[in-house]
Design a protein around this motif. Structure first.
Motif, short mmCIF file in Angstrom:
data_model
loop_
_atom_site.label_atom_id
_atom_site.label_comp_id
_atom_site.label_asym_id
_atom_site.label_seq_id
_atom_site.Cartn_x
_atom_site.Cartn_y
_atom_site.Cartn_z
N GLU A 95 3.98 -2.70 -5.43
CA GLU A 95 3.32 -2.85 -6.73
C GLU A 95 3.44 -4.29 -7.23
N TYR A 108 -2.59 -7.04 -10.46
CA TYR A 108 -2.73 -5.84 -9.63
C TYR A 108 -2.97 -4.62 -10.53
N ARG A 109 -3.85 -3.76 -10.12
CA ARG A 109 -4.30 -2.57 -10.82
C ARG A 109 -5.30 -2.90 -11.93
N VAL A 113 -7.19 -4.22 -6.73
CA VAL A 113 -6.29 -3.39 -5.93
C VAL A 113 -6.43 -3.84 -4.48
N SER A 115 -4.61 -3.54 -0.37
CA SER A 115 -3.68 -2.90 0.55
C SER A 115 -3.93 -3.47 1.94
N GLU A 217 -8.62 2.54 -9.12
CA GLU A 217 -7.19 2.32 -9.34
C GLU A 217 -6.36 3.52 -8.89
N THR A 221 -4.32 2.80 -4.98
CA THR A 221 -2.96 2.30 -5.16
C THR A 221 -1.98 3.32 -4.59
N ASP A 321 1.79 9.97 -8.53
CA ASP A 321 1.92 8.52 -8.76
C ASP A 321 3.11 8.30 -9.69
#
Length: 548
Positions: A95, A108-109, A113, A115, A217, A221, A321
């Protein structure tokens, strides 16, 4: 109270008596609404923790579905259990991400986002050039290549969502307003990888994406699963994700460009532009390997057991989450505990008929798939490594989010016009005096967003259908309007929870349509195919095309 509904009583239409049920040798079947509700309620309960693959929620789900199929007396394909192992790798990005796009420090978010689907402990990218590649499409059949004359090695592609047909529906480009596979995010990452790009970032825009930033989001995530394939992983872009439209506007302004102007140019013709800005990205990454499972149960046919009809529904959802404030569980009641409960209820009806000495000639196999939310993983794996040969698989009926808004006069076939399989649903609709229609928003690309697509890509006629947009009466219309307000924003969100006040009468009608279509196809000798002009016609052509 047990609710028993014959095919005619289920329709609750006076004209039904004019269309005697021909379901499985005219035998009336009984759908149990309470049982259907209970399956949805249990599968989407907090105890199941949002049913994420490779979690406690999966273990509970596998047990529940296996016990249900066992109680019906369905066959275990491997002779031991109902499980097909799907090798997966789970990637969990930190995160705490350091992201710089040009001189923009993005959050971030909130703004982006990202990965990585690489087994690397740390993702560390320094000063990678950003290149705008329009819609990120390379489609020779449309004379379109956004990567023309580009060397993407070491660069990050910035890509628009959807395809040019959405922006210019009357231009004759692509498939007009109806999204092609080139508009899907999965294709865009795949093509960027084929082009040798270091990374790929899609610009989110609510209308062409068909969902708000909150869906991105919530879905992109936390832990991200993929099929464990070392060769494909090595060729994947190192980093992938989405940025908000607002951040993209700022990025393009810094490059001396107007994003809206460039978007217009990208729809008119292929385009690529160096943004003359670099990206630096750093975050920790973790990869864990484990098996998830498809649940597969078979009802053997009486005379042609080698010929298969499949029913699919994905059992998985997003899970938990822990970084979210308040409710952290994505229960996934509508999407897709409801579809999973649907194939259970259909399976029970066919099993009951078989026990009464009236099995279908062809076999029926029910597959509750894993990893659909992460990119159709379970169905992709089955299609690549099928338990039953695909050349002996007649058709696939897919249930994904059943109707909770009451009975309808119409019936939606996603991607209507693609294959002869839809005719079986259309014929079955006559018993309910309903009409088949295409989806209301073809630009959302629904045909490419659920498990049937994995089979379509292999040439197996596969259909995704159910529900409708026209309530059967004013009372139902008022209920639907009120329920839509309650459900607004719940797609891929924590409020997708089971509701006692759902009107499931329309869902039960849809189950009857699926049942009748499968019963008819399961007892004849037909092999439906794809119509000429569709993406899959060459793989299994419609009968008229095959004779040409």
């Amino acid at each position: 109270m047990r609710t028993i509904l014959s095919a005619c009583a289920l329709a609750m239409l006076s004209a039904c008596s004019q269309h005697p049920s021909n379901i499985n040798d005219t035998t009336e079947v009984s759908f149990d609404e309470n049982r259907f509700r209970q399956d949805i309620k249990i599968l989407s309960s907090d105890e199941f923790e949002g049913r994420a693959p490779t979690t406690k929620g999966e273990e509970l789900t596998l047990t529940y579905l296996s016990e249900a199929f066992s109680a019906m007396g369905l066959k275990k394909p491997n002779g031991k259990d109902y499980l097909q192992a799907v090798p997966m790798v789970t990637y969990t990005p930190s995160e705490q991400q350091q992201i710089q796009l040009g001189d923009l420090a993005v959050k971030y978010r909130q703004d982006i986002v990202l990965s990585s689907r690489h087994d690397l402990a740390n993702i560390d990218i320094n000063n990678a050039p950003l290149v705008f590649v329009g819609y990120g499409i390379n489609a020779p059949e449309y004379q379109w290549n956004d990567y023309q004359d580009l060397d993407m090695a070491g660069k990050i592609a910035v890509i628009l969502v959807n395809d040019p047909g959405f922006a210019l529906p009357d231009s004759g480009k692509f498939n007009g307003k109806a999204m092609t596979y080139y508009g899907r995010w999965s294709y865009k990452f795949e093509e960027a990888s084929r082009q040798g790009a270091l990374g790929a970032i899609i610009i989110h825009d609510t209308k062409p994406a068909s969902y708000p930033w909150s869906v991105v989001e919530n879905s992109w995530t936390g832990a991200q699963q993929d099929l464990a394939n070392t060769e494909q992983q090595s060729k994947r872009v190192k980093v992938e994700g989405w940025m908000t439209y607002n951040i993209a506007e700022q990025l393009f302004t810094k490059a001396g460009l107007s994003l809206s102007t460039v978007v217009d140019r990208a729809a008119a013709s292929p385009i690529n532009l160096a943004l003359n800005q670099n990206a630096s990205i750093a975050f920790a990454n973790k990869a864990q390997y484990s098996n998830s499972y498809n649940v597969v149960a078979t009802l053997p046919g009486s005379t042609r057991p080698d010929e298969q009809l499949l029913f699919t529904a994905h059992w998985d959802h997003i899970g938990i989450d822990p970084n979210k404030q308040g409710d952290q569980i994505y229960n996934g009641a509508l999407d897709n505990a409801s579809g999973t409960a649907g194939i259970l209820e259909i399976a029970r009806q066919f099993a009951d008929q078989a026990n009464k000495g009236k099995p279908l000639a062809r076999s029926l196999t029910f597959i509750a798939t894993t990893g659909e939310e992460q990119g159709l993983l379970g169905s992709r794996y089955y299609a690549a490594d099928p338990i039953y040969p695909l050349d002996k698989t007649v058709a696939v009926f897919n249930l994904d989010s059943t109707n909770v808004y009451g009975r309808t006069l119409d019936y939606t076939i996603i991607g209507k016009g693609k294959s002869e399989l839809e005719n079986y649903l259309i014929d079955a609709l006559k018993s309910q005096n309903r009409t088949a229609k295409s989806e209301k928003y073809p630009e959302a690309g629904g045909f490419f967003r659920s498990d049937h697509f994995s089979f379509a890509k292999k040439g197996v006629p596969a259909i995704f259908a159910g529900g409708g947009s026209e309530p059967v009466d004013e009372a139902t219309a008022q209920y639907k309007a009120a329920m839509q307000i309650k459900m607004k924003g719940c797609y891929h969100n924590v409020c997708d929870e089971y509701r006692e006040d759902w009107d499931l009468s329309g869902a039960l009608e849809d189950l009857a349509i699926f049942y009748q279509a499968a019963a008819t196809l399961g007892n004849n000798n037909d092999w439906p195919g794809y119509y000429k002009g569709t993406e899959f016609n060459a793989l299994r052509p419609a009968k008229a095309d095959a004779m040409q």
